[in-house]
Design a protein around this motif. Structure first.
Motif, PDB file in Angstrom:
ATOM      1  N   THR A 153     -64.665  37.135 -27.217  1.00 25.80           N
ATOM      2  CA  THR A 153     -64.348  37.449 -28.618  1.00 25.80           C
ATOM      3  C   THR A 153     -62.873  37.188 -28.933  1.00 25.80           C
ATOM      4  OG1 THR A 153     -64.052  39.773 -27.950  1.00 25.80           O
ATOM      5  CG2 THR A 153     -66.190  39.141 -28.872  1.00 25.80           C
ATOM      6  N   THR A 154     -61.980  37.483 -27.976  1.00 24.56           N
ATOM      7  CA  THR A 154     -60.547  37.229 -28.205  1.00 24.56           C
ATOM      8  C   THR A 154     -60.278  35.745 -28.366  1.00 24.56           C
ATOM      9  OG1 THR A 154     -59.946  39.201 -26.926  1.00 24.56           O
ATOM     10  CG2 THR A 154     -58.229  37.565 -27.281  1.00 24.56           C
ATOM     11  N   LEU A 155     -60.922  34.925 -27.530  1.00 27.40           N
ATOM     12  CA  LEU A 155     -60.754  33.477 -27.659  1.00 27.40           C
ATOM     13  C   LEU A 155     -61.254  32.989 -29.012  1.00 27.40           C
ATOM     14  CD1 LEU A 155     -59.998  30.771 -26.362  1.00 27.40           C
ATOM     15  CD2 LEU A 155     -62.299  30.676 -25.383  1.00 27.40           C
ATOM     16  N   GLY A 156     -62.369  33.529 -29.471  1.00 27.03           N
ATOM     17  CA  GLY A 156     -62.880  33.141 -30.789  1.00 27.03           C
ATOM     18  C   GLY A 156     -61.919  33.515 -31.905  1.00 27.03           C
ATOM     19  N   VAL A 157     -61.353  34.724 -31.827  1.00 26.00           N
ATOM     20  CA  VAL A 157     -60.400  35.158 -32.853  1.00 26.00           C
ATOM     21  C   VAL A 157     -59.152  34.277 -32.838  1.00 26.00           C
ATOM     22  CG1 VAL A 157     -58.891  37.054 -33.574  1.00 26.00           C
ATOM     23  CG2 VAL A 157     -61.240  37.531 -32.864  1.00 26.00           C
ATOM     24  N   ILE A 158     -58.662  33.950 -31.636  1.00 27.57           N
ATOM     25  CA  ILE A 158     -57.474  33.092 -31.523  1.00 27.57           C
ATOM     26  C   ILE A 158     -57.725  31.727 -32.164  1.00 27.57           C
ATOM     27  CG2 ILE A 158     -56.080  31.778 -29.870  1.00 27.57           C
ATOM     28  CD1 ILE A 158     -56.167  34.186 -28.032  1.00 27.57           C
ATOM     29  N   LEU A 159     -58.872  31.131 -31.873  1.00 26.94           N
ATOM     30  CA  LEU A 159     -59.181  29.814 -32.436  1.00 26.94           C
ATOM     31  C   LEU A 159     -59.277  29.871 -33.959  1.00 26.94           C
ATOM     32  CD1 LEU A 159     -61.835  28.524 -29.859  1.00 26.94           C
ATOM     33  CD2 LEU A 159     -59.427  27.865 -30.061  1.00 26.94           C
ATOM     34  N   VAL A 160     -59.882  30.932 -34.476  1.00 26.82           N
ATOM     35  CA  VAL A 160     -60.001  31.060 -35.936  1.00 26.82           C
ATOM     36  C   VAL A 160     -58.619  31.229 -36.576  1.00 26.82           C
ATOM     37  CG1 VAL A 160     -60.841  32.553 -37.789  1.00 26.82           C
ATOM     38  CG2 VAL A 160     -62.359  31.953 -35.898  1.00 26.82           C
TER      39      VAL A 160
END
Length: 384
Positions: A15-22
């Motif tokens: 989830t952290t990686l997804g938030v960073i990419l967004v």
């Protein structure tokens, strides 16, 4: 225990990686829209893309704590909604053990953050400054009069170097140097040059004019009549070299924000400022902030814990995500406010850098204590 920790880590990392990419995509997109007005023959679209790519480590450095907070809240809220946190609690894992697991999960992110802070971000910022100088002709921290440096020459003289324009981090245009006699407290000479180069602690000047004072200025100014003798002499040279304490790293430091510098370069620049009796408080605060940057990630994961641990009968994931985003924004604003207030009131650098983290960590521990205290009676009644 190990299986539970791995499962929690995979959820939080995903989830952290997804938030960073967004967030990286959004900030990069808005920055590109804002930069489109600067496109011309010299600053092409490819140059803009290269500049945006160079700024990714810096944006990641800024967004990583908030991304970890939001990502951890999303992961923990999802686990709570699926009653997986309840299963962990029933299996004998207390809130304290869960928090220790979250801290252990944060350690690899802290290592990545340290590498990002010490290597990737300073390198990217230096390259960004070079591109900005060569392509756009802009400088981030330049005053209208250029860059100013002060250094001692010997026990009785010091010089002030004024650099009007940086062509690159080694090539300089229009340099004015003022030399003063500290014993007599008067001006000695002025050196001007059209071009200059800085390399290996040597400042090389081209097309040099040297104006040397031939009189005692205080005595001359105290007389009502105009001086009869010649007041100055002018000498022209094709080239002049002299050693200087001004290095490429210290020149780069004028283009970088203190938080974007590596610890070694920051310590070097602080030493230069203190040796020349210049204000170094802002850079000392930046040094403390860099040291506390990995600790900020622990604070973020601790703030996410009470939000994620709260059990809701009907979903509530969206509300938890909103609260996480709100807390992240408030923490960011409090961090900037503490910096400005600390600088204005000359507070100790360690207090200016650590106070927001200390307050946030105290609030997180208080919330965890209240949640744990509230959950104990209900567990007892259920057991009865």
């Amino acid at each position: 225990m190990r299986t539970a920790r791995r499962y929690l880590a995979s959820e939080i990392y995903r989830t952290t990686l997804g938030v960073i990419l967004v967030l990286l995509g959004l900030f990069t997109f808005f920055e590109m829209i804002d930069t489109l007005d600067n496109l011309n023959e010299r600053f092409s679209f490819l140059s803009m893309l290269y500049l945006q790519a160079l700024q990714i480590p810096t944006r990641l450095y800024d967004l990583l704590p908030i991304s970890l907070l939001i990502g951890a809240v999303i992961a923990l809220a999802g686990l709570a909604q699926r009653n997986e946190l309840v299963i962990l609690r029933v299996s004998g894992i207390s809130s304290k053990k869960l928090l220790l697991m979250l801290w252990a999960i944060t350690i690899p992110i802290m290592v990545i953050a340290t590498l990002l802070s010490e290597i990737a971000t300073p390198y990217a910022e230096e390259k960004t400054s070079e591109v900005t100088l060569s392509v756009l002709g802009k400088s981030s921290n330049k005053m209208n009069s250029g860059y100013w440096f002060r250094e001692p020459i010997d026990d009785s003289h010091y010089r002030v170097i004024n650099i009007r324009k940086l062509n690159s981090l080694n090539e300089i245009s229009t340099v004015v140097i003022f030399e003063y006699n500290t014993q007599k407290n008067e001006f000695s000479r002025m050196i001007t040059a059209q071009k200059a180069a800085l390399q290996n602690g040597i400042l090389s000047l081209d097309q040099v004019n040297i104006t040397t004072s031939l009189i005692d200025i205080q005595t001359t100014l105290s007389q009502a009549d105009a001086p009869i003798q010649q007041v100055s002499s002018i000498q022209q040279l094709n080239q002049l070299e002299f050693p200087t304490s001004l290095t490429t790293e210290r020149l780069v430091a004028t283009e970088l924000q203190p938080d974007r510098m590596s610890t070694i370069n920051l310590l070097n620049y602080i030493q230069y400022l203190e040796e020349n009796h210049l204000q170094s408080n802002r850079h000392i605060v930046a040094l403390w902030r860099k040291g506390s940057y990995p600790f900020t990630l622990l604070v973020m994961i601790t703030l996410a814990a009470p939000i994620g641990f709260v059990q809701n009968r009907k979903g509530g994931v969206g509300a938890k995500i909103f609260i996480g985003i709100l807390i992240g924004i408030i923490f960011f604003m409090a961090n900037q406010l503490a910096l400005n207030v600390g600088m204005l009131n000359n507070l100790p650098p360690w207090l200016t850098a650590l106070l927001p983290n200390i307050i946030a960590l105290t609030l997180a521990f208080t919330a965890l204590y209240l949640i744990e205290r509230r959950s104990k009676p209900s567990t007892f009644i259920h057991a009865k």
